[in-house]
Design an enzyme around this catalytic site. Sequence first.
Site, PDB file in Angstrom:
ATOM      1  CG  HIS A 115      -1.940  -1.087   1.225  1.00 27.26           C
ATOM      2  ND1 HIS A 115      -3.177  -1.009   0.661  1.00 27.26           N
ATOM      3  CD2 HIS A 115      -1.868  -2.334   1.758  1.00 27.26           C
ATOM      4  CE1 HIS A 115      -3.831  -2.150   0.839  1.00 27.26           C
ATOM      5  NE2 HIS A 115      -3.052  -2.983   1.497  1.00 27.26           N
ATOM      6  CG  ASN A 187      -7.938  -4.442   0.989  1.00 30.72           C
ATOM      7  OD1 ASN A 187      -7.277  -3.475   1.340  1.00 30.72           O
ATOM      8  ND2 ASN A 187      -7.446  -5.652   0.931  1.00 30.72           N
ATOM      9  CG  HIS A 379      -2.757  -0.941  15.016  1.00 36.30           C
ATOM     10  ND1 HIS A 379      -2.718  -2.262  14.602  1.00 36.30           N
ATOM     11  CD2 HIS A 379      -2.568  -0.981  16.357  1.00 36.30           C
ATOM     12  CE1 HIS A 379      -2.524  -3.038  15.658  1.00 36.30           C
ATOM     13  NE2 HIS A 379      -2.446  -2.295  16.729  1.00 36.30           N
ATOM     14  CE1 TYR A 402      -2.290  -4.664   9.312  1.00 36.47           C
ATOM     15  CE2 TYR A 402      -2.386  -2.465   8.379  1.00 36.47           C
ATOM     16  CZ  TYR A 402      -2.634  -3.817   8.283  1.00 36.47           C
ATOM     17  OH  TYR A 402      -3.210  -4.325   7.158  1.00 36.47           O
TER      18      TYR A 402
HETATM   19 FE1  HDE Z   1      -2.457  -4.768   5.552  1.00 41.77          FE
HETATM   20  N1  HDE Z   1      -0.638  -3.963   6.019  1.00 41.77           N
HETATM   21  N2  HDE Z   1      -1.791  -6.563   6.178  1.00 41.77           N
HETATM   22  N3  HDE Z   1      -4.189  -5.639   4.981  1.00 41.77           N
HETATM   23  N4  HDE Z   1      -3.097  -3.026   4.922  1.00 41.77           N
HETATM   24  C1  HDE Z   1      -0.300  -2.683   5.863  1.00 41.77           C
HETATM   25  O1  HDE Z   1       0.782  -1.403   7.497  1.00 41.77           O
HETATM   26  C2  HDE Z   1      -0.673  -6.792   6.886  1.00 41.77           C
HETATM   27  C3  HDE Z   1      -4.542  -6.937   5.145  1.00 41.77           C
HETATM   28  C4  HDE Z   1      -4.351  -2.736   4.464  1.00 41.77           C
HETATM   29  O2  HDE Z   1      -3.228   3.474   3.997  1.00 41.77           O
HETATM   30  C5  HDE Z   1       1.021  -2.358   6.477  1.00 41.77           C
HETATM   31  O3  HDE Z   1       1.111   0.787   7.901  1.00 41.77           O
HETATM   32  C6  HDE Z   1      -0.593  -8.164   7.260  1.00 41.77           C
HETATM   33  C7  HDE Z   1      -5.943  -7.128   4.936  1.00 41.77           C
HETATM   34  C8  HDE Z   1      -4.426  -1.365   4.068  1.00 41.77           C
HETATM   35  O4  HDE Z   1      -1.644   3.359   5.469  1.00 41.77           O
HETATM   36  C9  HDE Z   1       1.438  -3.686   7.115  1.00 41.77           C
HETATM   37  C10 HDE Z   1      -1.708  -8.763   6.743  1.00 41.77           C
HETATM   38  C11 HDE Z   1      -6.420  -5.891   4.622  1.00 41.77           C
HETATM   39  C12 HDE Z   1      -3.163  -0.837   4.326  1.00 41.77           C
HETATM   40  C13 HDE Z   1       0.306  -4.582   6.739  1.00 41.77           C
HETATM   41  C14 HDE Z   1      -2.462  -7.751   6.090  1.00 41.77           C
HETATM   42  C15 HDE Z   1      -5.319  -4.989   4.655  1.00 41.77           C
HETATM   43  C16 HDE Z   1      -2.366  -1.894   4.861  1.00 41.77           C
HETATM   44  C17 HDE Z   1       1.998  -1.695   5.567  1.00 41.77           C
HETATM   45  C18 HDE Z   1      -2.080 -10.223   6.830  1.00 41.77           C
HETATM   46  C19 HDE Z   1      -7.852  -5.500   4.256  1.00 41.77           C
HETATM   47  C20 HDE Z   1      -2.694   0.569   4.047  1.00 41.77           C
HETATM   48  C21 HDE Z   1       2.151  -0.278   6.075  1.00 41.77           C
HETATM   49  C22 HDE Z   1      -2.610 -10.574   8.106  1.00 41.77           C
HETATM   50  C23 HDE Z   1      -8.803  -5.758   5.322  1.00 41.77           C
HETATM   51  C24 HDE Z   1      -2.998   1.468   5.204  1.00 41.77           C
HETATM   52  C25 HDE Z   1       1.302  -0.196   7.232  1.00 41.77           C
HETATM   53  C26 HDE Z   1      -2.591   2.869   4.869  1.00 41.77           C
HETATM   54  C27 HDE Z   1      -1.050  -1.737   5.269  1.00 41.77           C
HETATM   55  C28 HDE Z   1       0.280  -5.849   7.147  1.00 41.77           C
HETATM   56  C29 HDE Z   1      -3.664  -8.041   5.422  1.00 41.77           C
HETATM   57  C30 HDE Z   1      -5.482  -3.606   4.334  1.00 41.77           C
HETATM   58  C31 HDE Z   1       2.801  -4.214   6.713  1.00 41.77           C
HETATM   59  C32 HDE Z   1       0.512  -8.822   8.053  1.00 41.77           C
HETATM   60  C33 HDE Z   1      -6.741  -8.428   5.067  1.00 41.77           C
HETATM   61  C34 HDE Z   1      -5.623  -0.651   3.480  1.00 41.77           C
HETATM   62  O5  HDE Z   1       1.538  -3.574   8.494  1.00 41.77           O
END
Ligand code: HDE
Length: 717
Positions: A115, A187, A379, A402
Amino acid sequence: MGDDDMAGDRPGVPGNPTPAEPTPEEPTTPHPPLPPKPDQSGPRPTTPTGVRSRDSYAAQAQQGDWLTSAQGARLADTDHSLKAGPRGPVLLQDHHLREKITHFDHERIPERVVHARGAAAHGTFVAYGNASSVTKAEFLRKGVETPVFTRFSSVVGSRGSADAVRDTRGFSTKFYTSDGVFDLVGNNIPVFFIQDAIKFPDVVHAAKPQPDREIPQAQSAHDTFWDFVSLHTEATHHTMWQMSDRGIPRSFRTMEGFGIHTFRVENADGDTSLVKFHWKPTAGVHSLIWEEAQMINGIDPDFHRRDLADAIEAGAYPEWELGIQVFPDTADETFEGIDLLDPTKLVPEELVAVQPVGKLTLNRNPSNYFAETEQVAFHPGHLVPGIDVTNDPLLQGRLFSYLDTQISRLGGPNFSQIPINRPHCPVNDMFRDGMHQTAVHSGVAPYKPNTMDGGNPFAADPEDDHTFVDIAQELPESSKERRSPVSFDDHFTQARMFWLSLTPVEQSHLVDAFAFELGKCWDETIRQREVDVLASVDADLAQRVADGLGLTPGKPSTSPAEEAAASPALSQIGKKWPVDGRKVGVVTGAKTDPTNVVAARNRLVEAGMVPLIIAPVGGRIGDVPIERTYLTAASSEFDALVVLDGVDSDPVVDLLLSEAWRHLKFIAIVDDSAAPLEESGVPVSGPGTITGEAVREVVTELKESLEEHRAWSRADV
Ligand code: HDE
């Protein structure tokens, strides 16, 4: 001690942080008289859709009028290094040069691992109040208005990648509630690739550019992605959505959003329910056409970012209704056979309606991209009283990830003190020191229990609705093991449901997307394996994708999709939506009657659309400014075209018309404009072509047609 004393929210109470003061507008030391300010009465800089307010520039200005060093010393020259004579070497003692360059050297922070590419806006959320029957969350109480910050993003590409790539989009909202920050980090697709957080590094490594050459950028159309998802078949449902039109949204404003996971909520009586969150855009759910998306990525890589900012600047504020699906909180956490803890499954709206519970309006662009959009830290563990997590194994892993990622991205544990992340309510957390600490804490006892600070901070009353108390949940007796529930094993039935829910034109887009992406894979075994996976979803789908690749589908797996009923709510076609803010290119020529230009502009504006006048060269036609010339106009910018009288055939006009035709855009023709159409090969009376003698007539018909977004009847399926 009275209640007020216990509030613990005033600076000066022992143990409380003194909040960092907002930066003063004016320097505290008196100035000598300032030189006159530069004349700012000239024409304002404009954006494609309108006039940019001067305030948005003013907000970016720093304090005071003098150029200073970082320490506030006024400077007379920042254009020349300090040298031993005009032709001599630069002196090490040039502290201004060193300060300026050192800061510049450290301007970048690590981009988000996923993202990274995003755009955001401020706004407000107003609750309708009906959610109070299931949750005591204060921000969902009737009439409560909460400031918000929403960030949209793509997933795979790096920070400088193009906007209109085929990808899932992030839709994250930070609610600055009076009970603390609530982040809904979702999402635009209601299901996810994986069921367990431990697989996240695998799917992300597979989707990111391949490590040897670091290509392709922001694309899933490559071997490692399809290698992984064809082996890890729980990804199939999500992959179907990503290959559908949902993977190429027309605008952030026309995307749905989904919290994906099921959350547990609790009302004021202590009753619990399970809920799924949905965002429904009032402008409708619309997508691009794949060829159009690819063109946009070259012509305007900032397409979505620009669209969001321009809409807000023009006062066409993007809106969504927040909705919830509510399920009984049963011991098996399952609804009608759908395991609510499985993030690869959705619950069709035909089974459980989405109830609107409030409205989000985005009405202010960030003043500074880095300070706000880049530094915002979401988060899923930022929860408020009344909303809690479930044991969805994907959500559980996110609760770790997060926080952890912010430490390296934002340089330490104090990221919640960055202005965009600060709660809009008192904070009294006993956290101290650390990198980038900006609070000046008072008191001597950041520990509990204490007497040295009079016992402050005090534990909040667990009976109070404004206190966060983890919602109690009985856990079944179980053993410690690395295993998913058996109910997670069906990877294909909902993928089939999605396929069956699409209209023929949407199905053909999905088939083409699979054939495109797999056609970009070098390894034929990977292409074949994915076609075989699709055979477990639907035989017709697999055959059509295989036909595009010159392959033959294999046999379905031993556990193929079961019979599935279509969910019409999953299709984007067949509904009517407001046309407000849709961009219409008005094609004029050297001989166009100026009164028609004025009429077209006025009628389109009255109907809520945004006209952009296109002419052979710049300037004005009568009083009307020309916004695009034949050099700068691109069909991808417009939702529809109006061709006025007096347009001669021209290669650019031919291209505009033929692309608009191919991309199923409405083309309205006034009066004698048939000639350029004939030259461009666009049939004058084909589906989605509107002809009429008068501007008023064609604009009225165009508005009605555009409510369906595209001329679907023109699609070749
Ligand atoms: Fe994320 N995801 N994600 N994700 N995610 C990040 O956090 C992560 C997941 C989503 O505009 C990171 O600050 C793991 C699902 C959005 O700043 C990180 C898993 C969904 C955004 C991270 C998921 C999301 C992130 C990268 C598996 C939809 C952007 C930078 C369990 C429900 C937020 C950050 C923004 C961002 C980890 C799965 C949505 C690395 C480990 C499911 C919208 O922490």
